[in-house]
Motif scaffolding. Structure first.
Motif, PDB file in Angstrom:
ATOM      1  N   HIS A 144     -15.438 -14.262  -4.767  1.00  0.00           N
ATOM      2  CA  HIS A 144     -16.073 -14.031  -6.065  1.00  0.00           C
ATOM      3  C   HIS A 144     -15.545 -12.713  -6.612  1.00  0.00           C
ATOM      4  CE1 HIS A 144     -18.844 -17.419  -5.864  1.00  0.00           C
ATOM      5  NE2 HIS A 144     -19.001 -17.137  -4.584  1.00  0.00           N
ATOM      6  N   ASP A 145     -14.326 -12.762  -7.109  1.00  0.00           N
ATOM      7  CA  ASP A 145     -13.642 -11.555  -7.552  1.00  0.00           C
ATOM      8  C   ASP A 145     -12.519 -11.970  -8.502  1.00  0.00           C
ATOM      9  OD1 ASP A 145     -12.787  -8.896  -7.739  1.00  0.00           O
ATOM     10  OD2 ASP A 145     -13.093  -8.538  -5.594  1.00  0.00           O
ATOM     11  N   VAL A 146     -11.804 -10.996  -9.021  1.00  0.00           N
ATOM     12  CA  VAL A 146     -10.639 -11.284  -9.862  1.00  0.00           C
ATOM     13  C   VAL A 146      -9.406 -11.383  -8.973  1.00  0.00           C
ATOM     14  CG1 VAL A 146     -11.618 -10.163 -11.883  1.00  0.00           C
ATOM     15  CG2 VAL A 146     -10.253  -8.822 -10.293  1.00  0.00           C
ATOM     16  N   PRO A 147      -8.403 -12.154  -9.367  1.00  0.00           N
ATOM     17  CA  PRO A 147      -7.219 -12.336  -8.510  1.00  0.00           C
ATOM     18  C   PRO A 147      -6.254 -11.155  -8.585  1.00  0.00           C
ATOM     19  CG  PRO A 147      -6.980 -13.618 -10.511  1.00  0.00           C
ATOM     20  CD  PRO A 147      -8.352 -13.007 -10.569  1.00  0.00           C
ATOM     21  N   GLY A 148      -6.573 -10.078  -7.850  1.00  0.00           N
ATOM     22  CA  GLY A 148      -5.756  -8.877  -7.881  1.00  0.00           C
ATOM     23  C   GLY A 148      -5.293  -8.436  -6.509  1.00  0.00           C
ATOM     24  N   PHE A 149      -4.720  -7.228  -6.447  1.00  0.00           N
ATOM     25  CA  PHE A 149      -4.157  -6.717  -5.199  1.00  0.00           C
ATOM     26  C   PHE A 149      -5.213  -6.540  -4.114  1.00  0.00           C
ATOM     27  CE2 PHE A 149      -1.490  -4.761  -8.617  1.00  0.00           C
ATOM     28  CZ  PHE A 149      -0.382  -5.564  -8.423  1.00  0.00           C
ATOM     29  N   TYR A 150      -6.305  -5.855  -4.440  1.00  0.00           N
ATOM     30  CA  TYR A 150      -7.297  -5.564  -3.409  1.00  0.00           C
ATOM     31  C   TYR A 150      -7.995  -6.815  -2.882  1.00  0.00           C
ATOM     32  CZ  TYR A 150     -11.071  -3.452  -0.795  1.00  0.00           C
ATOM     33  OH  TYR A 150     -11.947  -3.118   0.206  1.00  0.00           O
ATOM     34  N   PRO A 151      -8.404  -7.764  -3.749  1.00  0.00           N
ATOM     35  CA  PRO A 151      -8.953  -9.013  -3.212  1.00  0.00           C
ATOM     36  C   PRO A 151      -7.976  -9.739  -2.284  1.00  0.00           C
ATOM     37  CG  PRO A 151      -9.517  -8.821  -5.512  1.00  0.00           C
ATOM     38  CD  PRO A 151      -8.543  -7.710  -5.211  1.00  0.00           C
ATOM     39  N   GLY A 152      -6.684  -9.660  -2.601  1.00  0.00           N
ATOM     40  CA  GLY A 152      -5.697 -10.257  -1.696  1.00  0.00           C
ATOM     41  C   GLY A 152      -5.659  -9.547  -0.366  1.00  0.00           C
ATOM     42  N   TYR A 153      -5.826  -8.226  -0.400  1.00  0.00           N
ATOM     43  CA  TYR A 153      -5.822  -7.410   0.821  1.00  0.00           C
ATOM     44  C   TYR A 153      -7.024  -7.734   1.703  1.00  0.00           C
ATOM     45  CZ  TYR A 153      -5.658  -3.142   3.702  1.00  0.00           C
ATOM     46  OH  TYR A 153      -5.598  -2.246   4.744  1.00  0.00           O
ATOM     47  N   TYR A 154      -8.239  -7.601   1.133  1.00  0.00           N
ATOM     48  CA  TYR A 154      -9.408  -7.822   1.992  1.00  0.00           C
ATOM     49  C   TYR A 154      -9.651  -9.306   2.253  1.00  0.00           C
ATOM     50  CZ  TYR A 154     -12.747  -8.971  -1.843  1.00  0.00           C
ATOM     51  OH  TYR A 154     -13.422  -9.547  -2.893  1.00  0.00           O
ATOM     52  N   GLY A 155      -9.144 -10.172   1.361  1.00  0.00           N
ATOM     53  CA  GLY A 155      -9.243 -11.608   1.620  1.00  0.00           C
ATOM     54  C   GLY A 155      -8.394 -12.006   2.827  1.00  0.00           C
ATOM     55  N   GLU A 215      -7.658  -9.995   5.285  1.00  0.00           N
ATOM     56  CA  GLU A 215      -8.367  -9.450   6.447  1.00  0.00           C
ATOM     57  C   GLU A 215      -9.450 -10.410   6.914  1.00  0.00           C
ATOM     58  OE1 GLU A 215     -10.597  -5.289   7.734  1.00  0.00           O
ATOM     59  OE2 GLU A 215     -10.520  -5.855   5.619  1.00  0.00           O
ATOM     60  N   GLN A 216     -10.231 -10.942   5.973  1.00  0.00           N
ATOM     61  CA  GLN A 216     -11.295 -11.888   6.321  1.00  0.00           C
ATOM     62  C   GLN A 216     -10.722 -13.186   6.882  1.00  0.00           C
ATOM     63  OE1 GLN A 216     -14.210 -12.593   3.216  1.00  0.00           O
ATOM     64  NE2 GLN A 216     -14.115 -10.469   2.514  1.00  0.00           N
ATOM     65  N   LEU A 217      -9.655 -13.667   6.264  1.00  0.00           N
ATOM     66  CA  LEU A 217      -9.053 -14.925   6.701  1.00  0.00           C
ATOM     67  C   LEU A 217      -8.551 -14.837   8.132  1.00  0.00           C
ATOM     68  CD1 LEU A 217      -7.900 -17.793   5.815  1.00  0.00           C
ATOM     69  CD2 LEU A 217      -5.756 -16.575   5.413  1.00  0.00           C
ATOM     70  N   GLY A 233      -2.067  -9.150   0.241  1.00  0.00           N
ATOM     71  CA  GLY A 233      -2.102  -9.703   1.590  1.00  0.00           C
ATOM     72  C   GLY A 233      -0.937  -9.239   2.430  1.00  0.00           C
ATOM     73  N   LEU A 234       0.224  -9.140   1.828  1.00  0.00           N
ATOM     74  CA  LEU A 234       1.409  -8.678   2.553  1.00  0.00           C
ATOM     75  C   LEU A 234       1.245  -7.222   2.995  1.00  0.00           C
ATOM     76  CD1 LEU A 234       4.181  -9.743   3.403  1.00  0.00           C
ATOM     77  CD2 LEU A 234       5.105  -8.786   1.300  1.00  0.00           C
ATOM     78  N   GLU A 235       0.607  -6.425   2.159  1.00  0.00           N
ATOM     79  CA  GLU A 235       0.379  -5.024   2.520  1.00  0.00           C
ATOM     80  C   GLU A 235      -0.589  -4.908   3.699  1.00  0.00           C
ATOM     81  OE1 GLU A 235       0.633  -0.833   2.395  1.00  0.00           O
ATOM     82  OE2 GLU A 235       1.923  -2.496   1.756  1.00  0.00           O
ATOM     83  N   TYR A 236      -1.624  -5.765   3.709  1.00  0.00           N
ATOM     84  CA  TYR A 236      -2.541  -5.758   4.853  1.00  0.00           C
ATOM     85  C   TYR A 236      -1.783  -6.099   6.138  1.00  0.00           C
ATOM     86  CZ  TYR A 236      -6.069  -7.144   8.204  1.00  0.00           C
ATOM     87  OH  TYR A 236      -6.814  -7.258   9.357  1.00  0.00           O
ATOM     88  N   CYS A 237      -0.956  -7.123   6.067  1.00  0.00           N
ATOM     89  CA  CYS A 237      -0.190  -7.527   7.254  1.00  0.00           C
ATOM     90  C   CYS A 237       0.772  -6.422   7.697  1.00  0.00           C
ATOM     91  CB  CYS A 237       0.586  -8.817   6.968  1.00  0.00           C
ATOM     92  SG  CYS A 237      -0.479 -10.266   6.698  1.00  0.00           S
ATOM     93  N   MET A 256       2.241  -6.641  11.323  1.00  0.00           N
ATOM     94  CA  MET A 256       2.683  -8.040  11.338  1.00  0.00           C
ATOM     95  C   MET A 256       3.924  -8.190  10.457  1.00  0.00           C
ATOM     96  SD  MET A 256      -1.088  -9.800  10.899  1.00  0.00           S
ATOM     97  CE  MET A 256      -0.504 -11.472  11.202  1.00  0.00           C
ATOM     98  N   LYS A 257       4.927  -8.897  10.959  1.00  0.00           N
ATOM     99  CA  LYS A 257       6.160  -9.091  10.208  1.00  0.00           C
ATOM    100  C   LYS A 257       6.199 -10.496   9.603  1.00  0.00           C
ATOM    101  CE  LYS A 257       8.858  -5.900  13.056  1.00  0.00           C
ATOM    102  NZ  LYS A 257      10.067  -5.726  13.909  1.00  0.00           N
ATOM    103  N   THR A 258       6.772 -10.553   8.399  1.00  0.00           N
ATOM    104  CA  THR A 258       6.945 -11.853   7.751  1.00  0.00           C
ATOM    105  C   THR A 258       8.428 -12.233   7.772  1.00  0.00           C
ATOM    106  OG1 THR A 258       7.171 -10.744   5.596  1.00  0.00           O
ATOM    107  CG2 THR A 258       4.998 -11.578   6.171  1.00  0.00           C
ATOM    108  N   PRO A 259       8.723 -13.499   8.033  1.00  0.00           N
ATOM    109  CA  PRO A 259       7.791 -14.581   8.316  1.00  0.00           C
ATOM    110  C   PRO A 259       7.547 -14.822   9.810  1.00  0.00           C
ATOM    111  CG  PRO A 259       9.954 -15.497   7.949  1.00  0.00           C
ATOM    112  CD  PRO A 259      10.105 -14.000   7.825  1.00  0.00           C
ATOM    113  N   ASP A 260       8.012 -13.916  10.678  1.00  0.00           N
ATOM    114  CA  ASP A 260       7.930 -14.165  12.111  1.00  0.00           C
ATOM    115  C   ASP A 260       6.487 -14.264  12.596  1.00  0.00           C
ATOM    116  OD1 ASP A 260      10.660 -14.060  12.135  1.00  0.00           O
ATOM    117  OD2 ASP A 260      10.765 -11.967  12.764  1.00  0.00           O
ATOM    118  N   ASP A 261       5.653 -13.306  12.180  1.00  0.00           N
ATOM    119  CA  ASP A 261       4.250 -13.313  12.620  1.00  0.00           C
ATOM    120  C   ASP A 261       3.372 -14.117  11.670  1.00  0.00           C
ATOM    121  OD1 ASP A 261       4.822 -11.630  14.811  1.00  0.00           O
ATOM    122  OD2 ASP A 261       4.751  -9.872  13.478  1.00  0.00           O
ATOM    123  N   ILE A 262       3.680 -14.058  10.399  1.00  0.00           N
ATOM    124  CA  ILE A 262       2.920 -14.810   9.396  1.00  0.00           C
ATOM    125  C   ILE A 262       3.773 -14.962   8.140  1.00  0.00           C
ATOM    126  CG2 ILE A 262       1.816 -12.767   8.364  1.00  0.00           C
ATOM    127  CD1 ILE A 262      -0.752 -14.592   8.155  1.00  0.00           C
TER     128      ILE A 262
END
Length: 337
Positions: free
Chosen positions: A225-236, A238-240, A261-265, A270-276
Protein backbone atom coordinates in the motif's frame (compact mmCIF):
# COMPACT_ATOMS: atom_id res chain seq x y z
CA UNK A 1 -6.44 44.38 5.43
CA UNK A 2 -4.74 44.55 2.04
CA UNK A 3 -7.16 44.84 -0.86
CA UNK A 4 -6.21 43.04 -4.06
CA UNK A 5 -7.49 44.95 -7.08
CA UNK A 6 -8.34 43.18 -10.30
CA UNK A 7 -6.48 45.16 -12.95
CA UNK A 8 -7.61 43.03 -15.90
CA UNK A 9 -8.29 45.25 -18.93
CA UNK A 10 -11.78 44.89 -20.39
CA UNK A 11 -12.81 44.87 -24.03
CA UNK A 12 -14.80 48.05 -23.34
CA UNK A 13 -11.59 49.84 -22.32
CA UNK A 14 -9.90 48.73 -25.55
CA UNK A 15 -12.86 49.97 -27.59
CA UNK A 16 -12.89 53.33 -25.82
CA UNK A 17 -9.13 53.81 -26.25
CA UNK A 18 -9.31 52.91 -29.95
CA UNK A 19 -12.39 55.04 -30.57
CA UNK A 20 -14.45 52.16 -31.95
CA UNK A 21 -17.34 50.00 -30.77
CA UNK A 22 -17.01 46.90 -28.60
CA UNK A 23 -18.38 44.85 -31.51
CA UNK A 24 -15.62 46.15 -33.81
CA UNK A 25 -12.93 45.13 -31.30
CA UNK A 26 -14.50 41.70 -31.04
CA UNK A 27 -14.57 41.29 -34.84
CA UNK A 28 -10.92 42.38 -35.12
CA UNK A 29 -9.80 39.92 -32.46
CA UNK A 30 -11.68 37.09 -34.18
CA UNK A 31 -10.41 38.27 -37.59
CA UNK A 32 -13.95 38.09 -39.00
CA UNK A 33 -13.54 40.93 -41.48
CA UNK A 34 -15.85 43.90 -42.05
CA UNK A 35 -13.29 46.48 -40.94
CA UNK A 36 -10.49 48.40 -42.59
CA UNK A 37 -6.79 47.71 -42.16
CA UNK A 38 -6.51 51.12 -40.49
CA UNK A 39 -9.15 50.12 -37.91
CA UNK A 40 -7.46 46.80 -37.28
CA UNK A 41 -4.09 48.50 -36.72
CA UNK A 42 -5.69 51.00 -34.33
CA UNK A 43 -7.41 48.28 -32.30
CA UNK A 44 -4.34 46.04 -32.11
CA UNK A 45 -2.18 48.96 -31.05
CA UNK A 46 -4.44 49.52 -28.05
CA UNK A 47 -4.54 45.79 -27.31
CA UNK A 48 -0.74 45.78 -27.11
CA UNK A 49 -0.57 49.08 -25.20
CA UNK A 50 -3.15 48.13 -22.58
CA UNK A 51 -2.10 44.47 -22.34
CA UNK A 52 -5.58 43.17 -23.08
CA UNK A 53 -6.04 39.36 -22.73
CA UNK A 54 -9.15 37.92 -24.42
CA UNK A 55 -11.33 35.69 -22.22
CA UNK A 56 -11.23 32.58 -24.41
CA UNK A 57 -13.41 30.55 -22.05
CA UNK A 58 -16.16 33.17 -22.03
CA UNK A 59 -15.97 33.31 -25.82
CA UNK A 60 -16.52 29.55 -26.02
CA UNK A 61 -19.48 29.74 -23.65
CA UNK A 62 -20.97 32.51 -25.78
CA UNK A 63 -20.79 30.16 -28.77
CA UNK A 64 -18.55 32.53 -30.70
CA UNK A 65 -15.69 30.14 -31.33
CA UNK A 66 -14.63 26.51 -31.12
CA UNK A 67 -13.07 25.38 -27.86
CA UNK A 68 -9.32 24.81 -27.78
CA UNK A 69 -9.38 23.16 -24.35
CA UNK A 70 -8.68 19.43 -24.05
CA UNK A 71 -9.29 17.75 -20.71
CA UNK A 72 -6.56 15.24 -19.75
CA UNK A 73 -7.00 12.99 -16.71
CA UNK A 74 -4.04 11.07 -15.26
CA UNK A 75 -3.90 9.13 -11.98
CA UNK A 76 -1.03 11.09 -10.42
CA UNK A 77 1.92 13.34 -11.17
CA UNK A 78 4.21 11.59 -8.69
CA UNK A 79 4.50 8.62 -11.05
CA UNK A 80 6.93 9.75 -13.74
CA UNK A 81 5.39 7.36 -16.26
CA UNK A 82 2.31 9.54 -16.46
CA UNK A 83 4.44 12.68 -16.44
CA UNK A 84 6.18 11.44 -19.60
CA UNK A 85 2.88 10.56 -21.27
CA UNK A 86 1.47 13.97 -20.32
CA UNK A 87 4.51 15.66 -21.84
CA UNK A 88 3.84 13.91 -25.14
CA UNK A 89 0.18 14.95 -25.07
CA UNK A 90 0.92 18.57 -24.20
CA UNK A 91 3.63 18.92 -26.86
CA UNK A 92 1.36 17.70 -29.62
CA UNK A 93 -1.71 19.65 -28.49
CA UNK A 94 0.43 22.79 -28.30
CA UNK A 95 1.50 22.27 -31.90
CA UNK A 96 -2.20 22.43 -32.81
CA UNK A 97 -2.74 25.53 -30.60
CA UNK A 98 -4.80 23.56 -28.08
CA UNK A 99 -4.43 23.76 -24.31
CA UNK A 100 -4.35 20.97 -21.73
CA UNK A 101 -6.76 21.12 -18.78
CA UNK A 102 -5.26 18.65 -16.31
CA UNK A 103 -7.07 16.52 -13.77
CA UNK A 104 -5.70 13.90 -11.35
CA UNK A 105 -7.91 10.99 -10.34
CA UNK A 106 -5.69 9.20 -7.78
CA UNK A 107 -6.84 5.85 -9.24
CA UNK A 108 -10.33 6.54 -7.83
CA UNK A 109 -13.41 6.17 -10.05
CA UNK A 110 -15.44 8.65 -7.98
CA UNK A 111 -12.74 11.32 -8.31
CA UNK A 112 -12.61 10.76 -12.07
CA UNK A 113 -16.40 11.02 -12.21
CA UNK A 114 -16.42 14.40 -10.45
CA UNK A 115 -13.65 15.67 -12.72
CA UNK A 116 -15.45 14.56 -15.89
CA UNK A 117 -18.65 16.28 -14.75
CA UNK A 118 -16.76 19.49 -14.00
CA UNK A 119 -14.61 19.59 -17.13
CA UNK A 120 -17.53 18.85 -19.46
CA UNK A 121 -19.23 21.97 -18.11
CA UNK A 122 -16.29 23.94 -19.59
CA UNK A 123 -17.20 22.67 -23.07
CA UNK A 124 -13.81 21.12 -23.98
CA UNK A 125 -12.90 20.15 -27.52
CA UNK A 126 -12.22 16.59 -26.34
CA UNK A 127 -11.08 14.42 -23.43
CA UNK A 128 -8.11 12.10 -22.89
CA UNK A 129 -8.59 9.66 -19.99
CA UNK A 130 -6.13 7.21 -18.43
CA UNK A 131 -7.37 3.64 -18.15
CA UNK A 132 -10.42 1.71 -19.24
CA UNK A 133 -12.32 1.52 -15.93
CA UNK A 134 -14.94 4.23 -15.37
CA UNK A 135 -18.03 4.51 -13.19
CA UNK A 136 -21.46 3.98 -14.76
CA UNK A 137 -22.22 7.68 -14.45
CA UNK A 138 -18.89 8.58 -16.08
CA UNK A 139 -19.59 6.24 -18.99
CA UNK A 140 -23.03 7.79 -19.46
CA UNK A 141 -21.63 11.33 -19.45
CA UNK A 142 -18.85 10.40 -21.85
CA UNK A 143 -21.11 8.64 -24.34
CA UNK A 144 -23.48 11.63 -24.49
CA UNK A 145 -20.78 14.33 -24.54
CA UNK A 146 -20.63 14.54 -28.32
CA UNK A 147 -16.86 15.16 -28.37
CA UNK A 148 -13.84 12.93 -29.14
CA UNK A 149 -12.85 10.71 -26.20
CA UNK A 150 -9.47 8.94 -26.11
CA UNK A 151 -8.70 6.31 -23.47
CA UNK A 152 -4.97 5.79 -23.01
CA UNK A 153 -2.53 3.39 -21.34
CA UNK A 154 -4.59 0.16 -21.22
CA UNK A 155 -5.28 -1.30 -24.65
CA UNK A 156 -9.06 -1.58 -24.96
CA UNK A 157 -10.55 -3.29 -27.99
CA UNK A 158 -14.00 -1.88 -27.15
CA UNK A 159 -13.32 1.73 -26.16
CA UNK A 160 -15.97 4.34 -25.42
CA UNK A 161 -14.71 6.17 -28.51
CA UNK A 162 -10.99 5.65 -29.22
CA UNK A 163 -8.05 4.01 -27.45
CA UNK A 164 -4.26 4.40 -27.54
CA UNK A 165 -2.27 1.98 -25.39
CA UNK A 166 -0.52 -1.33 -25.02
CA UNK A 167 -1.37 -4.81 -23.81
CA UNK A 168 -0.06 -4.85 -20.24
CA UNK A 169 -1.08 -8.48 -19.69
CA UNK A 170 0.98 -9.62 -22.67
CA UNK A 171 4.01 -7.58 -21.53
CA UNK A 172 3.93 -9.37 -18.17
CA UNK A 173 3.42 -12.72 -19.86
CA UNK A 174 6.42 -12.15 -22.13
CA UNK A 175 8.58 -11.26 -19.14
CA UNK A 176 7.57 -14.48 -17.42
CA UNK A 177 8.42 -16.55 -20.49
CA UNK A 178 11.77 -14.80 -20.84
CA UNK A 179 12.81 -15.41 -17.22
CA UNK A 180 11.78 -19.05 -17.50
CA UNK A 181 13.94 -19.38 -20.61
CA UNK A 182 16.91 -18.26 -18.48
CA UNK A 183 16.43 -21.28 -16.21
CA UNK A 184 14.67 -19.67 -13.22
CA UNK A 185 11.77 -21.55 -11.67
CA UNK A 186 10.87 -19.84 -8.36
CA UNK A 187 9.68 -16.27 -8.65
CA UNK A 188 8.50 -13.34 -6.61
CA UNK A 189 6.59 -10.20 -7.56
CA UNK A 190 6.86 -6.80 -5.85
CA UNK A 191 4.42 -4.02 -6.68
CA UNK A 192 1.71 -1.81 -5.24
CA UNK A 193 -2.02 -2.27 -4.90
CA UNK A 194 -4.95 -0.05 -5.87
CA UNK A 195 -8.65 -0.23 -5.08
CA UNK A 196 -9.62 -0.35 -8.76
CA UNK A 197 -8.32 -2.66 -11.50
CA UNK A 198 -5.24 -1.25 -13.17
CA UNK A 199 -2.55 -1.98 -15.71
CA UNK A 200 -0.03 -3.10 -13.10
CA UNK A 201 -2.42 -5.82 -11.97
CA UNK A 202 -2.76 -6.98 -15.58
CA UNK A 203 1.04 -7.21 -15.89
CA UNK A 204 1.24 -9.23 -12.67
CA UNK A 205 -1.52 -11.57 -13.89
CA UNK A 206 0.19 -12.09 -17.25
CA UNK A 207 3.52 -12.79 -15.55
CA UNK A 208 1.93 -15.32 -13.18
CA UNK A 209 0.10 -17.10 -16.01
CA UNK A 210 3.31 -17.49 -18.02
CA UNK A 211 5.15 -18.93 -15.03
CA UNK A 212 2.34 -21.35 -14.18
CA UNK A 213 1.94 -22.44 -17.80
CA UNK A 214 5.59 -23.48 -18.03
CA UNK A 215 6.09 -25.35 -14.78
CA UNK A 216 7.43 -22.52 -12.66
CA UNK A 217 6.02 -21.08 -9.43
CA UNK A 218 5.37 -17.56 -8.22
CA UNK A 219 5.93 -18.23 -4.54
CA UNK A 220 5.02 -14.71 -3.36
CA UNK A 221 3.02 -11.73 -4.67
CA UNK A 222 3.84 -8.72 -2.51
CA UNK A 223 1.49 -5.78 -3.25
CA UNK A 224 2.30 -2.85 -0.99
CA UNK A 225 0.00 0.00 0.00
CA UNK A 226 2.43 2.59 -1.28
CA UNK A 227 3.55 4.38 -4.44
CA UNK A 228 5.79 2.48 -6.89
CA UNK A 229 9.12 4.11 -6.02
CA UNK A 230 12.68 3.32 -4.94
CA UNK A 231 12.09 2.84 -1.23
CA UNK A 232 9.01 0.59 -1.58
CA UNK A 233 11.10 -1.54 -3.93
CA UNK A 234 13.85 -1.67 -1.32
CA UNK A 235 11.75 -2.64 1.69
CA UNK A 236 9.42 -4.76 -0.44
CA UNK A 237 12.40 -6.87 -1.49
CA UNK A 238 13.45 -7.17 2.14
CA UNK A 239 9.99 -8.46 3.08
CA UNK A 240 9.82 -10.80 0.10
CA UNK A 241 13.18 -12.47 0.73
CA UNK A 242 12.58 -12.68 4.48
CA UNK A 243 9.39 -14.68 3.92
CA UNK A 244 10.45 -16.66 0.83
CA UNK A 245 14.25 -16.98 0.68
CA UNK A 246 14.02 -19.62 -2.07
CA UNK A 247 13.02 -17.00 -4.67
CA UNK A 248 15.40 -17.02 -7.65
CA UNK A 249 14.04 -14.07 -9.65
CA UNK A 250 11.87 -11.04 -8.88
CA UNK A 251 9.65 -9.10 -11.30
CA UNK A 252 8.81 -5.56 -10.20
CA UNK A 253 5.90 -3.29 -11.07
CA UNK A 254 8.30 -0.76 -12.55
CA UNK A 255 11.99 0.05 -12.91
CA UNK A 256 12.12 2.42 -9.94
CA UNK A 257 11.02 -0.38 -7.62
CA UNK A 258 13.48 -2.74 -9.31
CA UNK A 259 16.36 -0.31 -8.72
CA UNK A 260 15.35 -0.13 -5.04
CA UNK A 261 15.28 -3.92 -4.86
CA UNK A 262 18.65 -4.20 -6.55
CA UNK A 263 20.15 -1.80 -4.02
CA UNK A 264 18.82 -3.91 -1.14
CA UNK A 265 20.39 -7.01 -2.67
CA UNK A 266 23.69 -5.20 -3.21
CA UNK A 267 23.84 -4.12 0.43
CA UNK A 268 23.16 -7.70 1.48
CA UNK A 269 26.05 -8.88 -0.70
CA UNK A 270 23.81 -10.64 -3.22
CA UNK A 271 24.98 -10.63 -6.84
CA UNK A 272 22.74 -10.52 -9.88
CA UNK A 273 21.91 -12.73 -11.58
CA UNK A 274 23.95 -15.41 -9.77
CA UNK A 275 22.25 -15.06 -6.38
CA UNK A 276 19.03 -13.45 -7.57
CA UNK A 277 17.69 -12.13 -10.87
CA UNK A 278 15.84 -8.81 -11.06
CA UNK A 279 13.58 -7.47 -13.81
CA UNK A 280 11.73 -4.16 -14.01
CA UNK A 281 9.20 -2.58 -16.36
CA UNK A 282 8.94 0.69 -18.25
CA UNK A 283 12.53 1.52 -19.23
CA UNK A 284 12.34 4.60 -16.99
CA UNK A 285 14.96 7.40 -17.05
CA UNK A 286 16.72 6.11 -13.89
CA UNK A 287 18.11 3.21 -15.92
CA UNK A 288 20.12 5.54 -18.15
CA UNK A 289 22.45 6.47 -15.27
CA UNK A 290 22.93 2.98 -13.80
CA UNK A 291 26.25 1.10 -14.27
CA UNK A 292 24.34 -1.95 -15.50
CA UNK A 293 21.60 -2.73 -18.00
CA UNK A 294 18.41 -3.66 -16.18
CA UNK A 295 16.18 -6.25 -17.80
CA UNK A 296 13.00 -4.32 -18.51
CA UNK A 297 10.11 -3.70 -20.89
CA UNK A 298 10.53 -0.57 -22.99
CA UNK A 299 7.45 1.61 -23.41
CA UNK A 300 7.35 4.60 -25.82
CA UNK A 301 5.80 6.99 -23.28
CA UNK A 302 6.16 10.16 -25.31
CA UNK A 303 4.87 8.42 -28.43
CA UNK A 304 1.84 7.21 -26.51
CA UNK A 305 0.97 10.75 -25.45
CA UNK A 306 1.67 12.23 -28.86
CA UNK A 307 -0.40 9.56 -30.62
CA UNK A 308 -3.33 10.18 -28.27
CA UNK A 309 -3.25 13.88 -29.08
CA UNK A 310 -2.91 13.21 -32.83
CA UNK A 311 -5.87 10.82 -32.80
CA UNK A 312 -8.01 13.36 -30.97
CA UNK A 313 -7.03 16.15 -33.36
CA UNK A 314 -7.77 13.93 -36.37
CA UNK A 315 -11.23 13.29 -34.96
CA UNK A 316 -11.81 17.02 -34.45
CA UNK A 317 -10.82 17.65 -38.06
CA UNK A 318 -13.22 14.98 -39.32
CA UNK A 319 -10.53 12.61 -40.58
CA UNK A 320 -11.18 8.87 -40.82
CA UNK A 321 -9.26 7.12 -38.03
CA UNK A 322 -9.10 3.70 -36.37
CA UNK A 323 -10.75 3.19 -32.99
CA UNK A 324 -7.83 1.25 -31.47
CA UNK A 325 -4.12 2.13 -31.64
CA UNK A 326 -1.60 -0.33 -30.18
CA UNK A 327 1.76 1.41 -29.57
CA UNK A 328 3.43 -1.85 -28.55
CA UNK A 329 6.35 -2.59 -26.22
CA UNK A 330 9.79 -4.21 -26.36
CA UNK A 331 11.35 -6.61 -23.85
CA UNK A 332 14.95 -5.52 -23.33
CA UNK A 333 17.24 -8.19 -21.77
CA UNK A 334 19.95 -6.94 -19.43
CA UNK A 335 22.72 -8.08 -17.11
CA UNK A 336 20.40 -8.36 -14.08
CA UNK A 337 18.90 -11.61 -15.38
Amino acid sequence: MISIKNNRVSINEVAKAAGVSKMTVSRVLRDEGGFSEKTRAKVMAQVDLLGYLPNRLATVFAGDTRSTFVGVAIPELGNEVFGLVLEGIDRKLGAFSHQTVLGMTQHALDQEERWIERVLSWQPAGLILTGRSHSQKSQSMLRSAGIPIVEIWDLNTSPIDMCVGLNHYDSGYDMGRYLLSKGFRKFGYVGTSHITANAASARMDGFTKAVNDTGGEVTKHLCLHDVPGFYPGYYGTEQLLASTPSVEAVFYQNDNMAVGGLEYCRIRGMKTPDDIAIAGWGDLPILSVQPYRMTTVRIPHLKLGQTAAEVLMDALQGNAIADVHDIGYLLVPGSTT
